[in-house]
Enzyme design. Structure first.
Site, PDB file in Angstrom:
ATOM      1  N   ALA A   1       6.868   0.718   0.664  1.00  0.00           N
ATOM      2  CA  ALA A   1       7.030  -0.244  -0.443  1.00  0.00           C
ATOM      3  C   ALA A   1       6.778  -1.657   0.079  1.00  0.00           C
ATOM      4  O   ALA A   1       5.802  -2.309  -0.308  1.00  0.00           O
ATOM      5  CB  ALA A   1       8.422  -0.119  -1.049  1.00  0.00           C
TER       6      ALA A   1
ATOM      7  N   ILE B   1       0.745  -1.832   9.828  1.00  0.00           N
ATOM      8  CA  ILE B   1       1.302  -0.473   9.915  1.00  0.00           C
ATOM      9  C   ILE B   1       0.475   0.376  10.881  1.00  0.00           C
ATOM     10  O   ILE B   1       1.020   1.117  11.701  1.00  0.00           O
ATOM     11  CB  ILE B   1       1.330   0.170   8.507  1.00  0.00           C
TER      12      ILE B   1
ATOM     13  N   TYR C   1      -6.353  -1.083  -6.852  1.00  0.00           N
ATOM     14  CA  TYR C   1      -5.491  -0.712  -5.720  1.00  0.00           C
ATOM     15  C   TYR C   1      -4.518   0.390  -6.148  1.00  0.00           C
ATOM     16  O   TYR C   1      -4.357   1.392  -5.456  1.00  0.00           O
ATOM     17  CB  TYR C   1      -4.750  -1.960  -5.239  1.00  0.00           C
TER      18      TYR C   1
ATOM     19  N   LEU D   1     -15.108   0.485   6.840  1.00  0.00           N
ATOM     20  CA  LEU D   1     -14.898   1.849   6.336  1.00  0.00           C
ATOM     21  C   LEU D   1     -15.498   2.090   4.954  1.00  0.00           C
ATOM     22  O   LEU D   1     -15.698   3.243   4.553  1.00  0.00           O
ATOM     23  CB  LEU D   1     -13.399   2.170   6.336  1.00  0.00           C
TER      24      LEU D   1
ATOM     25  N   LYS E   1      -4.334   4.150  -4.648  1.00  0.00           N
ATOM     26  CA  LYS E   1      -3.110   4.665  -4.019  1.00  0.00           C
ATOM     27  C   LYS E   1      -2.628   5.940  -4.722  1.00  0.00           C
ATOM     28  O   LYS E   1      -2.115   6.851  -4.080  1.00  0.00           O
ATOM     29  CB  LYS E   1      -2.028   3.575  -4.020  1.00  0.00           C
TER      30      LYS E   1
ATOM     31  N   SER F   1       1.068   3.965  -1.344  1.00  0.00           N
ATOM     32  CA  SER F   1       1.880   2.782  -1.661  1.00  0.00           C
ATOM     33  C   SER F   1       2.769   3.082  -2.847  1.00  0.00           C
ATOM     34  O   SER F   1       2.398   3.872  -3.734  1.00  0.00           O
ATOM     35  CB  SER F   1       0.970   1.601  -2.011  1.00  0.00           C
TER      36      SER F   1
HETATM   37  P1  NAP Z   1      -2.988  -5.042   7.343  1.00  0.00           P
HETATM   38  O1  NAP Z   1      -1.893  -5.765   7.995  1.00  0.00           O
HETATM   39  O2  NAP Z   1      -4.052  -5.819   6.648  1.00  0.00           O
HETATM   40  O3  NAP Z   1      -3.708  -4.043   8.336  1.00  0.00           O
HETATM   41  C1  NAP Z   1      -4.719  -3.205   7.834  1.00  0.00           C
HETATM   42  C2  NAP Z   1      -5.870  -3.107   8.793  1.00  0.00           C
HETATM   43  O4  NAP Z   1      -6.880  -2.304   8.149  1.00  0.00           O
HETATM   44  C3  NAP Z   1      -6.529  -4.444   9.111  1.00  0.00           C
HETATM   45  O5  NAP Z   1      -6.952  -4.441  10.443  1.00  0.00           O
HETATM   46  C4  NAP Z   1      -7.735  -4.455   8.158  1.00  0.00           C
HETATM   47  O6  NAP Z   1      -8.810  -5.260   8.621  1.00  0.00           O
HETATM   48  C5  NAP Z   1      -8.129  -2.991   8.183  1.00  0.00           C
HETATM   49  N1  NAP Z   1      -8.954  -2.643   7.017  1.00  0.00           N
HETATM   50  C6  NAP Z   1      -8.630  -2.734   5.707  1.00  0.00           C
HETATM   51  N2  NAP Z   1      -9.642  -2.315   4.942  1.00  0.00           N
HETATM   52  C7  NAP Z   1     -10.649  -1.958   5.795  1.00  0.00           C
HETATM   53  C8  NAP Z   1     -11.959  -1.467   5.623  1.00  0.00           C
HETATM   54  N3  NAP Z   1     -12.479  -1.255   4.408  1.00  0.00           N
HETATM   55  N4  NAP Z   1     -12.703  -1.221   6.727  1.00  0.00           N
HETATM   56  C9  NAP Z   1     -12.196  -1.438   7.953  1.00  0.00           C
HETATM   57  N5  NAP Z   1     -10.959  -1.897   8.188  1.00  0.00           N
HETATM   58  C10 NAP Z   1     -10.192  -2.169   7.118  1.00  0.00           C
HETATM   59  O7  NAP Z   1      -2.360  -4.024   6.228  1.00  0.00           O
HETATM   60  P2  NAP Z   1      -0.972  -3.209   6.204  1.00  0.00           P
HETATM   61  O8  NAP Z   1       0.018  -3.986   5.404  1.00  0.00           O
HETATM   62  O9  NAP Z   1      -0.629  -2.734   7.559  1.00  0.00           O
HETATM   63  O10 NAP Z   1      -1.407  -1.977   5.275  1.00  0.00           O
HETATM   64  C11 NAP Z   1      -1.786  -0.722   5.807  1.00  0.00           C
HETATM   65  C12 NAP Z   1      -1.754   0.313   4.691  1.00  0.00           C
HETATM   66  O11 NAP Z   1      -0.442   0.370   4.117  1.00  0.00           O
HETATM   67  C13 NAP Z   1      -2.707  -0.009   3.539  1.00  0.00           C
HETATM   68  O12 NAP Z   1      -3.290   1.185   3.051  1.00  0.00           O
HETATM   69  C14 NAP Z   1      -1.782  -0.599   2.479  1.00  0.00           C
HETATM   70  O13 NAP Z   1      -2.275  -0.394   1.197  1.00  0.00           O
HETATM   71  C15 NAP Z   1      -0.523   0.219   2.724  1.00  0.00           C
HETATM   72  N6  NAP Z   1       0.697  -0.441   2.219  1.00  0.00           N
HETATM   73  C16 NAP Z   1       1.230  -1.523   2.835  1.00  0.00           C
HETATM   74  C17 NAP Z   1       2.385  -2.094   2.325  1.00  0.00           C
HETATM   75  C18 NAP Z   1       3.045  -3.270   2.974  1.00  0.00           C
HETATM   76  O14 NAP Z   1       4.113  -3.678   2.480  1.00  0.00           O
HETATM   77  N7  NAP Z   1       2.504  -3.839   4.033  1.00  0.00           N
HETATM   78  C19 NAP Z   1       2.990  -1.558   1.180  1.00  0.00           C
HETATM   79  C20 NAP Z   1       2.401  -0.467   0.571  1.00  0.00           C
HETATM   80  C21 NAP Z   1       1.260   0.106   1.097  1.00  0.00           C
HETATM   81  P3  NAP Z   1      -8.936  -6.799   8.076  1.00  0.00           P
HETATM   82  O15 NAP Z   1      -7.722  -7.531   8.610  1.00  0.00           O
HETATM   83  O16 NAP Z   1     -10.236  -7.232   8.610  1.00  0.00           O
HETATM   84  O17 NAP Z   1      -8.909  -6.703   6.561  1.00  0.00           O
END
Ligand code: NAP
Length: 264
Positions: A186, A19, A155, A65, A159, A142
């Site tokens: 979602a 995202i 988590y 972070l 959230k 989320s």
């Molecule tokens: P993603 O594909 O894993 O991308 C997240 C990025 O953030 C990755 O580069 C990850 O690095 C980095 N990251 C996570 N924790 C970190 C930390 N403590 N320090 C530094 N970098 C960090 O995740 P995403 O699905 O895009 O999710 C993004 C946000 O949307 C999150 O807050 C997630 O909870 C929320 N969300 C996503 C969904 C979904 O369906 N995808 C649904 C609900 C909420 P690494 O790869 O090294 O971990």
């Protein structure tokens, strides 16, 4: 649509992938300056190279972070490089399945550190700049904050707290004309989501069982759909919107009862 974000410096945590990457691409299209802060240097560096080859300014800054010192260094470096910070997208996080029955106090604390505390650290560190430029904050939360999921206490708590902080900061920062909103996804196909799916014995079947419950189009939300909502909320087009939770989820959270008993 020109959102009027040209040359605005926007920090996107976790902007290298998923995202966050979508948000950075959208900001770059709007000629804003995305500053990726996260721990995926290969993907982050490549994205910045791509933007620069298109004549768009952007930066990648390494940060774990969960570490306050990394957050401090990232904000300091951004301010030194550009002399301004106009927006913050708190996005980095991971659903790490620290449950109640299967979990521990230590794992819970660690997950909160990794999922929640940096939303506060980054907002506080950026605040002097956001005050100066009447900036804006978008917190990515989320659906689990509202629906629960089971087996992921930390988590879900993180959230939920992000939504509470959205309202709290919206009130506290009214006097500076700083708007604070949340976007609530979602099901969005990202590297994190793919990794989670691959843990099931039949990922395709699992995916089909999920998408059949997404009312609008029985499909996943795209990261581009997430990104345009975030960019809109950051921009002056949303100039009278603050303290809001915008659900970009194909009706997942709110339409379930209306649809109960009907064929999707
Ligand atoms: P993603 O594909 O894993 O991308 C997240 C990025 O953030 C990755 O580069 C990850 O690095 C980095 N990251 C996570 N924790 C970190 C930390 N403590 N320090 C530094 N970098 C960090 O995740 P995403 O699905 O895009 O999710 C993004 C946000 O949307 C999150 O807050 C997630 O909870 C929320 N969300 C996503 C969904 C979904 O369906 N995808 C649904 C609900 C909420 P690494 O790869 O090294 O971990």
């Amino acid at each position: 649509m020109d959102l009027g974000l040209k040359d605005q410096v926007i920090i996107v945590t976790g902007g290298s992938k998923g995202i966050g990457e979508g948000v950075c691409r959208c900001l770059a299209q709007e000629q804003a300056i995305p500053v990726i802060v996260g721990r995926s240097p290969d993907e982050g560096g490549l994205l910045v190279e791509q933007f620069k080859s298109q004549g768009i300014n952007a930066s990648y800054i390494f940060a774990e972070l969960a570490d306050l010192k990394d957050c401090e260094a990232a904000v300091k470096q951004t301010a030194a490089e550009y002399g301004r910070i106009n927006g913050l997208v708190n996005n980095a996080g991971a659903n790490d399945s620290v449950g109640l029955e299967k979990g521990s106090p230590e794992a819970f604390q660690q997950s909160m550190q990794s999922n929640l505390y940096h939303y506060y650290y980054m907002a506080q560190l950026c605040l002097p700049w956001l005050k100066k430029f009447k900036g804006s904050i978008v917190n990515i939360s989320s659906k689990t904050a509202l629906t629960g999921q089971g087996g992921t206490s930390a988590y879900a708590a993180a959230k939920g707290a992000q939504l509470a902080l959205t309202r709290e900061w919206a009130v506290e920062l009214l006097k500076y004309q700083i708007r604070v909103n949340a976007v609530v996804p979602a099901e969005v196909m990202t590297p994190l989501y793919q990794k989670w799916l691959s843990g099931f014995s039949n990922p395709d079947q699992k995916l089909a069982s999920i998408t059949k419950n997404i009312p609008l189009g029985n499909r996943m939300t795209t990261k581009e759909e997430m990104a345009s909502a975030v960019a809109y909320l950051l921009s002056n087009q949303a100039s009278h919107i603050t303290g809001q939770f915008l659900f970009v989820d194909g009706g997942y959270v709110h339409l379930d009862r209306a649809l109960a008993g009907t064929e999707l």
